[in-house]
Design an enzyme around this catalytic site. Structure first.
Site, mmCIF file in Angstrom:
data_model
loop_
_atom_site.group_PDB
_atom_site.id
_atom_site.type_symbol
_atom_site.label_atom_id
_atom_site.label_comp_id
_atom_site.label_asym_id
_atom_site.label_seq_id
_atom_site.Cartn_x
_atom_site.Cartn_y
_atom_site.Cartn_z
ATOM 1 N N ILE A 18 1.042 -1.020 0.485
ATOM 2 C CA ILE A 18 0.214 0.243 -0.321
ATOM 3 C C ILE A 18 1.171 1.028 0.579
ATOM 4 O O ILE A 18 0.545 2.443 -0.556
ATOM 5 C CB ILE A 18 -0.834 0.139 1.238
ATOM 6 C CG1 ILE A 18 -1.823 1.226 0.704
ATOM 7 C CG2 ILE A 18 -0.019 0.133 2.875
ATOM 8 C CD1 ILE A 18 -3.182 0.796 -0.252
ATOM 9 N N SER A 39 11.330 3.418 7.393
ATOM 10 C CA SER A 39 11.365 1.757 7.749
ATOM 11 C C SER A 39 11.612 1.036 8.550
ATOM 12 O O SER A 39 12.505 1.941 9.531
ATOM 13 C CB SER A 39 11.900 0.877 6.365
ATOM 14 O OG SER A 39 11.652 -0.235 6.149
ATOM 15 N N ARG A 40 11.199 -0.130 9.769
ATOM 16 C CA ARG A 40 12.317 -0.568 10.409
ATOM 17 C C ARG A 40 13.873 -0.878 10.275
ATOM 18 O O ARG A 40 14.480 -1.272 11.433
ATOM 19 C CB ARG A 40 11.242 -1.681 11.036
ATOM 20 C CG ARG A 40 9.867 -1.988 11.487
ATOM 21 C CD ARG A 40 9.354 -3.268 11.939
ATOM 22 N NE ARG A 40 9.145 -3.843 10.148
ATOM 23 C CZ ARG A 40 8.766 -5.588 10.255
ATOM 24 N NH1 ARG A 40 8.049 -5.961 11.585
ATOM 25 N NH2 ARG A 40 8.451 -5.650 9.011
ATOM 26 N N LYS A 100 -6.588 2.558 6.669
ATOM 27 C CA LYS A 100 -7.458 1.989 7.052
ATOM 28 C C LYS A 100 -7.796 0.879 7.706
ATOM 29 O O LYS A 100 -6.434 0.343 6.660
ATOM 30 C CB LYS A 100 -8.904 2.294 6.528
ATOM 31 C CG LYS A 100 -8.941 1.203 5.240
ATOM 32 C CD LYS A 100 -9.689 1.761 3.773
ATOM 33 C CE LYS A 100 -8.594 2.919 3.334
ATOM 34 N NZ LYS A 100 -7.992 2.120 2.779
#
Length: 338
Positions: A18, A39-40, A100
């Protein structure tokens, strides 16, 4: 906050599918520029940055939130992280568009809205459907009385995905389940056209490990007296359309959550077909709404205000209660069902 040309500078938090779709949409949006990704891991940030030519590539979400070159952040992480990630960005003074469902439950949504209010910052649930040209056409036709008074609606969103307990759709620790991931679309469709919803009944089918729902059907009644039948499924392909029926006709919207086409059936008349294609991939319209609201100093979008996100979260909490699916507020993990 915008750059010297009035363009909103975006950061994308998360690097999943997404996030790539949103980055693609920003390329067609004159009021937006993608300036940073978080980002991680540094490796994923670098990979995403190369794909979309993003100047800043941060190996942590906190570093992205602290960037002075970011005005707004798109939170694109899995559902359980929407709440903490959004709070991180709001506390750093960033406007936020969060995927969402806005959060795992109504309590989290209320906390996010309160943080935005306290910080004087824009916050919106990324209900992209509401900003699509075809969806706006449906709204205008209903408001103009094309089908009379809305009395009934239906909406389904379902596909047959291979069962994988580690996939986010089926993994409770990742906020899995058809209701949260897919059911929010039919519910938002019903809320938009029926007003405040009351759950009349709900039923669900469970995953093999009995941890998440793979199908949920809900009957609702709206504040205006209209009724609705809503379904979502992750292991069954559904008709995937929205129908609004009124006292003078009906509207049919194929793939209503990503609508480009609408068919109007007026009683006693031949059907009228309308086409409203996307300029890019559809996500550009919600990005433009964020830029419009920020430029106008608005903290909420009138088409998706905080109260609406809270209503949807409360309805989903109620549906889970009726269906017997419970997410622990403390850990945001599901518990097995009997």
């Amino acid at each position: 906050m915008t750059d010297e040309n009035g363009v909103l500078r975006w950061g994308v938090l998360g690097t999943g599918g997404i996030a790539h779709s949103f980055a693609e949409a920003l390329g067609s949006t004159p009021t937006a520029r993608l300036t940073a990704v978080g980002s991680r891991t540094p490796e994923r940030a670098e990979e995403f940055g190369r794909a979309w030519d993003v100047p800043e590539r941060h190996g942590s979400y906190e570093a992205l939130a602290q960037s002075p070159n970011v005005d707004a952040v798109y939170v694109a992480t899995p559902h359980p992280w929407h709440h903490p990630n959004t709070l991180t960005c709001l506390r750093a003074g960033k406007h936020v568009l969060v995927e969402k469902p806005m959060a795992m439950n109504a309590l989290q949504v209320s906390q996010m809205a309160e943080a935005a209010r306290e910080g004087g910052l824009f916050l919106m649930e990324a209900m992209w459907t509401r900003y699509l040209p075809a969806s706006r056409l449906v709204r205008d036709l209903v408001e103009d009385g094309a089908i009379g008074e809305v009395r009934w609606l239906s909406a389904e969103f379902g596909f047959n995905a291979p069962y994988d307990p580690d996939h986010r759709l089926f993994n409770a620790d990742l906020g899995g389940g058809a209701l949260l991931d897919l059911g929010v679309y039919p519910l938002a469709f019903a809320s938009q056209h029926l007003g405040e919803l009351t759950v009349v009944g709900a039923t669900r089918h469970l995953s093999p490990d009995r941890m998440v729902d793979t199908a949920t059907t809900v009957l609702v009644r709206g504040e205006n007296g209209g009724t609705g039948s809503l379904s979502c499924a992750s292991r069954t392909t559904l008709p995937n359309r929205g129908v609004l029926a009124g006292t003078k006709g009906r509207l049919e919207i194929p793939n209503f959550w990503m609508a480009t086409d609408v068919v109007l059936h007026r009683d006693g008349h031949e059907p009228e077909a309308f086409s409203r294609p996307f300029r890019a991939n559809g996500y550009e319209y919600e990005a433009e709404e964020v830029a419009r609201c920020v430029a106008a100093g608005e903290l909420e979008s009138p088409d998706m205000p905080w109260a609406e996100s809270l209503r949807l979260a409360r309805i989903m909490d109620q549906i889970r209660d009726v269906g017997g699916l419970v997410y622990s507020p403390a850990t945001v993990k599901a518990v097995p069902l009997a």
